[in-house]
Scaffold this motif. Structure first.
Motif, PDB file in Angstrom:
ATOM      1  N   ALA A 171     -37.772 -42.746   7.750  1.00  0.00           N
ATOM      2  CA  ALA A 171     -38.009 -42.814   9.198  1.00  0.00           C
ATOM      3  C   ALA A 171     -37.425 -41.623   9.955  1.00  0.00           C
ATOM      4  O   ALA A 171     -37.720 -41.435  11.123  1.00  0.00           O
ATOM      5  N   ALA A 172     -36.611 -40.834   9.309  1.00  0.00           N
ATOM      6  CA  ALA A 172     -35.918 -39.716   9.980  1.00  0.00           C
ATOM      7  C   ALA A 172     -36.840 -38.516  10.164  1.00  0.00           C
ATOM      8  O   ALA A 172     -37.779 -38.304   9.399  1.00  0.00           O
ATOM      9  N   ASP A 173     -36.525 -37.719  11.171  1.00  0.00           N
ATOM     10  CA  ASP A 173     -37.232 -36.473  11.421  1.00  0.00           C
ATOM     11  C   ASP A 173     -36.737 -35.434  10.411  1.00  0.00           C
ATOM     12  O   ASP A 173     -35.574 -35.040  10.460  1.00  0.00           O
ATOM     13  N   PRO A 174     -37.582 -34.985   9.507  1.00  0.00           N
ATOM     14  CA  PRO A 174     -37.123 -34.069   8.456  1.00  0.00           C
ATOM     15  C   PRO A 174     -36.668 -32.700   8.975  1.00  0.00           C
ATOM     16  O   PRO A 174     -35.861 -32.042   8.343  1.00  0.00           O
ATOM     17  N   ILE A 175     -37.150 -32.291  10.121  1.00  0.00           N
ATOM     18  CA  ILE A 175     -36.780 -30.981  10.658  1.00  0.00           C
ATOM     19  C   ILE A 175     -35.348 -30.976  11.178  1.00  0.00           C
ATOM     20  O   ILE A 175     -34.601 -30.028  10.967  1.00  0.00           O
ATOM     21  N   SER A 176     -34.942 -32.060  11.859  1.00  0.00           N
ATOM     22  CA  SER A 176     -33.596 -32.093  12.443  1.00  0.00           C
ATOM     23  C   SER A 176     -32.590 -32.883  11.599  1.00  0.00           C
ATOM     24  O   SER A 176     -31.416 -32.943  11.942  1.00  0.00           O
ATOM     25  N   PHE A 177     -33.013 -33.446  10.493  1.00  0.00           N
ATOM     26  CA  PHE A 177     -32.151 -34.292   9.666  1.00  0.00           C
ATOM     27  C   PHE A 177     -30.987 -33.503   9.068  1.00  0.00           C
ATOM     28  O   PHE A 177     -31.156 -32.383   8.601  1.00  0.00           O
ATOM     29  N   GLU A 178     -29.796 -34.120   9.115  1.00  0.00           N
ATOM     30  CA  GLU A 178     -28.635 -33.523   8.448  1.00  0.00           C
ATOM     31  C   GLU A 178     -27.720 -34.611   7.911  1.00  0.00           C
ATOM     32  O   GLU A 178     -27.592 -35.685   8.495  1.00  0.00           O
ATOM     33  N   TYR A 179     -27.087 -34.314   6.790  1.00  0.00           N
ATOM     34  CA  TYR A 179     -26.107 -35.218   6.200  1.00  0.00           C
ATOM     35  C   TYR A 179     -24.751 -34.994   6.848  1.00  0.00           C
ATOM     36  O   TYR A 179     -24.346 -33.857   7.078  1.00  0.00           O
ATOM     37  N   LEU A 180     -24.044 -36.098   7.113  1.00  0.00           N
ATOM     38  CA  LEU A 180     -22.669 -36.055   7.589  1.00  0.00           C
ATOM     39  C   LEU A 180     -21.788 -36.613   6.473  1.00  0.00           C
ATOM     40  O   LEU A 180     -22.275 -36.843   5.369  1.00  0.00           O
ATOM     41  N   ASP A 181     -20.538 -36.873   6.741  1.00  0.00           N
ATOM     42  CA  ASP A 181     -19.643 -37.462   5.737  1.00  0.00           C
ATOM     43  C   ASP A 181     -19.819 -38.967   5.631  1.00  0.00           C
ATOM     44  O   ASP A 181     -20.381 -39.611   6.513  1.00  0.00           O
ATOM     45  N   ASN A 182     -19.267 -39.539   4.552  1.00  0.00           N
ATOM     46  CA  ASN A 182     -19.142 -40.985   4.377  1.00  0.00           C
ATOM     47  C   ASN A 182     -20.467 -41.737   4.477  1.00  0.00           C
ATOM     48  O   ASN A 182     -20.560 -42.770   5.131  1.00  0.00           O
ATOM     49  N   ASN A 183     -21.504 -41.216   3.854  1.00  0.00           N
ATOM     50  CA  ASN A 183     -22.828 -41.839   3.820  1.00  0.00           C
ATOM     51  C   ASN A 183     -23.526 -41.905   5.174  1.00  0.00           C
ATOM     52  O   ASN A 183     -24.441 -42.693   5.351  1.00  0.00           O
ATOM     53  N   PHE A 184     -23.094 -41.117   6.136  1.00  0.00           N
ATOM     54  CA  PHE A 184     -23.768 -41.039   7.430  1.00  0.00           C
ATOM     55  C   PHE A 184     -24.669 -39.811   7.453  1.00  0.00           C
ATOM     56  O   PHE A 184     -24.409 -38.810   6.809  1.00  0.00           O
ATOM     57  N   SER A 185     -25.715 -39.910   8.249  1.00  0.00           N
ATOM     58  CA  SER A 185     -26.617 -38.798   8.483  1.00  0.00           C
ATOM     59  C   SER A 185     -27.200 -38.977   9.883  1.00  0.00           C
ATOM     60  O   SER A 185     -27.001 -40.003  10.522  1.00  0.00           O
ATOM     61  N   ARG A 186     -27.914 -37.968  10.348  1.00  0.00           N
ATOM     62  CA  ARG A 186     -28.538 -38.081  11.668  1.00  0.00           C
ATOM     63  C   ARG A 186     -29.728 -37.140  11.746  1.00  0.00           C
ATOM     64  O   ARG A 186     -29.852 -36.190  10.983  1.00  0.00           O
ATOM     65  N   ASP A 187     -30.584 -37.452  12.703  1.00  0.00           N
ATOM     66  CA  ASP A 187     -31.626 -36.522  13.091  1.00  0.00           C
ATOM     67  C   ASP A 187     -31.466 -36.310  14.595  1.00  0.00           C
ATOM     68  O   ASP A 187     -30.426 -36.667  15.157  1.00  0.00           O
ATOM     69  N   SER A 188     -32.433 -35.761  15.263  1.00  0.00           N
ATOM     70  CA  SER A 188     -32.267 -35.443  16.674  1.00  0.00           C
ATOM     71  C   SER A 188     -32.164 -36.674  17.573  1.00  0.00           C
ATOM     72  O   SER A 188     -31.691 -36.566  18.695  1.00  0.00           O
ATOM     73  N   GLN A 189     -32.554 -37.850  17.057  1.00  0.00           N
ATOM     74  CA  GLN A 189     -32.546 -39.056  17.894  1.00  0.00           C
ATOM     75  C   GLN A 189     -31.637 -40.175  17.406  1.00  0.00           C
ATOM     76  O   GLN A 189     -31.143 -40.943  18.215  1.00  0.00           O
ATOM     77  N   TYR A 190     -31.437 -40.287  16.113  1.00  0.00           N
ATOM     78  CA  TYR A 190     -30.754 -41.453  15.560  1.00  0.00           C
ATOM     79  C   TYR A 190     -29.662 -41.079  14.561  1.00  0.00           C
ATOM     80  O   TYR A 190     -29.718 -40.034  13.926  1.00  0.00           O
TER      81      TYR A 190
END
Length: 70
Positions: free
Chosen positions: A4-23
């Protein structure tokens, strides 16, 4: 990547978190109400955005307001 994530803005964070431009996501679940632009992992059990502090409680992500009492 999360389907469901936007592949262009998607990035991995620490501790199994990630984000895209909206979520923000934990593993593959969206973290409801989290502000993607200000979300950051503080340490293994604490996470913050501009409005809330997040933490784990009994395997679930909980949140509390960061608003200060006047």
């Amino acid at each position: 990547i999360i389907e469901a994530a936007d592949p262009i803005s998607f990035e991995y964070l620490d501790n199994n978190f990630s984000r895209d431009s909206q979520y923000v996501y934990h593993r593959e679940q969206r973290v409801e109400g989290a502000d993607a632009m200000s979300f950051e992992v503080v340490n293994y059990s604490e996470f913050v955005d501009k409005n809330y502090c997040y933490y784990f409680e009994q395997g679930e992500i909980r949140r509390k307001s960061r608003a200060k009492n006047s």
